[in-house]
Design a protein around this motif. Sequence first.
Motif, mmCIF file in Angstrom:
data_model
loop_
_atom_site.group_PDB
_atom_site.id
_atom_site.type_symbol
_atom_site.label_atom_id
_atom_site.label_comp_id
_atom_site.label_asym_id
_atom_site.label_seq_id
_atom_site.Cartn_x
_atom_site.Cartn_y
_atom_site.Cartn_z
ATOM 1 N N SER A 41 -15.910 5.554 3.123
ATOM 2 C CA SER A 41 -14.676 4.810 3.349
ATOM 3 C C SER A 41 -13.977 5.310 4.613
ATOM 4 O O SER A 41 -13.566 4.527 5.472
ATOM 5 N N SER A 42 -13.905 6.648 4.746
ATOM 6 C CA SER A 42 -13.234 7.213 5.930
ATOM 7 C C SER A 42 -14.037 6.925 7.190
ATOM 8 O O SER A 42 -13.469 6.585 8.234
ATOM 9 N N ARG A 81 -20.748 8.013 -6.083
ATOM 10 C CA ARG A 81 -19.977 7.740 -4.868
ATOM 11 C C ARG A 81 -19.144 8.947 -4.460
ATOM 12 O O ARG A 81 -18.754 9.758 -5.285
ATOM 13 N N GLU A 102 0.828 -1.210 0.000
ATOM 14 C CA GLU A 102 0.000 0.000 0.000
ATOM 15 C C GLU A 102 0.860 1.257 0.000
ATOM 16 O O GLU A 102 0.457 2.296 -0.547
ATOM 17 N N ARG A 111 -13.982 3.299 8.797
ATOM 18 C CA ARG A 111 -12.789 2.882 9.542
ATOM 19 C C ARG A 111 -13.014 2.974 11.049
ATOM 20 O O ARG A 111 -12.211 2.474 11.839
ATOM 21 N N GLN A 150 -22.139 2.941 -7.261
ATOM 22 C CA GLN A 150 -20.875 2.216 -7.082
ATOM 23 C C GLN A 150 -20.845 1.549 -5.713
ATOM 24 O O GLN A 150 -20.310 0.455 -5.549
ATOM 25 N N THR A 197 -14.828 -3.104 -8.951
ATOM 26 C CA THR A 197 -14.393 -1.834 -8.401
ATOM 27 C C THR A 197 -14.032 -2.103 -6.930
ATOM 28 O O THR A 197 -14.477 -3.109 -6.366
ATOM 29 N N SER A 198 -13.247 -1.224 -6.334
ATOM 30 C CA SER A 198 -12.812 -1.466 -4.948
ATOM 31 C C SER A 198 -13.999 -1.738 -4.026
ATOM 32 O O SER A 198 -13.939 -2.578 -3.133
ATOM 33 N N LEU A 226 -15.977 9.453 -1.141
ATOM 34 C CA LEU A 226 -15.192 8.542 -0.303
ATOM 35 C C LEU A 226 -15.431 8.745 1.197
ATOM 36 O O LEU A 226 -14.721 8.198 2.022
ATOM 37 N N ARG A 228 -0.652 3.334 -2.771
ATOM 38 C CA ARG A 228 -1.458 4.396 -2.133
ATOM 39 C C ARG A 228 -2.945 4.110 -2.338
ATOM 40 O O ARG A 228 -3.767 5.022 -2.358
ATOM 41 N N HIS A 229 -3.268 2.860 -2.533
ATOM 42 C CA HIS A 229 -4.649 2.444 -2.718
ATOM 43 C C HIS A 229 -4.779 1.107 -2.010
ATOM 44 O O HIS A 229 -4.162 0.122 -2.394
ATOM 45 N N ASP A 230 -5.582 1.079 -0.911
ATOM 46 C CA ASP A 230 -5.598 -0.112 -0.058
ATOM 47 C C ASP A 230 -6.121 -1.363 -0.752
ATOM 48 O O ASP A 230 -5.601 -2.463 -0.560
#
Length: 460
Positions: free
Chosen positions: A338-339, A333, A85, A342, A245, A120-121, A335, A89-91
């Motif tokens: 995503s944050s 979408r 990573e 966590r 997405q 897609t992720s 992000l 820079r992309h998990d």
Amino acid sequence: MTSLAPQPLSPLDGRYRSAVGELGEHLSEAGLNRARVQVEVEWLIAQTDRRFFGSSPLSAEQQARLRSIVTEFGQADIDELAGLEATTRHDVKAVEYYVRRSLELLGLDDIAELTHFACTSEDINNLSYAITVRDAVREVWLPKIRDVIDALAALAVEHRDAAMLSRTHGQPATPTTMGKELAVFAHRLGRIAAQIEANEYLGKFSGATGTFSAHVVAAPDVAWPEVSREFVESLGLMWNPLTTQIESHDWQAELYAKVSHANRVLHNLATDIWTYISLGYFRQIPTAGATGSSTMPHKVNPIRFENAEANLELSSAVLDSLASTLVTSRMQRDLTDSSAQRNIGVGFGHSLLALDNIQRGLGEIDLDPDVLAADLDGNWEVLGEAIQTVIRAEVVAGRSTITDPYALLKGLTRGKRVGAADLAAFIEGLEIGDAAKRRLLALTPGGYTGIASELVDRLG
Ligand SMILES: O=C(O)C[C@H](Nc1ncnc2c1ncn2[C@@H]1O[C@H](COP(=O)(O)O)[C@@H](O)[C@H]1O)C(=O)O
């Protein structure tokens, strides 16, 4: 000064680690990455099983070896992913590279291009979160709240008949039993736990904007929605057919609202027990060697319930925030989810910590029947309700001509201290039938608990 960094910033990872560490199995960065590897691996197996693009099904041994990268996922893999990573820079891309490298090591490079195929992720992420949150709830959080409910139910049965003065608005009111009051909490929490148990865990698997575009252009004849449904369901999740997405996260909002609701009921329990301790109804069992106050040696403080109170508030703050933010995402979408996601473990961690404290606290209290009895004996005026209700029944039955029994009792009891002798004299003078009079004369505050004890037996 010597630098102390790096140190955990969250107490969940510091002093409380032993109480909440089990959640890290699922809701940590490593737990998420292991689930991501699992989803990528299962997608590879699903595609080869279907002989996509001329591939052949993997042998049972090859499948087992591939799956062992999930079951044996450990510190070396966590470190390797961190290294990947640092470059990508992309998990999720790092996970893809990690799986590709594993395929190489297993001699399966010929299917490398099927890794993360048409994904897609978020296809990987949403399924991984659904798996990890589901397992955290089912394997860690729910068993813990069930332990607390069981402990409460056991105490409710133990104190089934322990008559206690009620307090509505903080003022003496119609007596109850301690067991019945604890049973109310066990009953409430049992209902909410059942609702949490029944929560749905949805997953989407439909490409960059939920349209299967890449899938269809690569293989127009495959029934992709069916493949997607089967794949999501094979992971023990419920298929979400219609999304952008991102998975829409409604199941998460529903779950977090329910857990937050449970937190608030637990908070009510914690503050009630704290109050009963403060009234002397419960004695705290001192732990050998422990200190209550640093300056007042006599003290045993109700710290388990105070810790729970604070952590339940923190948990609900995090879970409410997640429930609110996760249901919005700009157009197809952004992000923010995503944050925010966590911090799912933070939300559950504070709740689990509170449950642990409540469980321990419930094991460290002893009912003091003398204090309960003294409090009841000091509040005979609570029998005002009993007397006025019996008079009403006597009036209807034609055995009394008393007008406005409520006002009569209000005059005798409102805002006043009335003793046993006062009430007995008052009852003796009442124009009511003999049987009713005998019933009232036999009444004590401790005996005026209705069927409180039997209500405890209603706990499942
Ligand atoms: O399949 C895709 O990736 C689709 C792509 N959107 C993304 N979807 C999912 N993850 C993405 C996206 N973009 C960034 N990232 C990665 O998210 C990580 C964010 O890191 P942090 O701020 O530390 O939480 C960090 O690892 C980021 O690299 C799109 O453009 O639609």
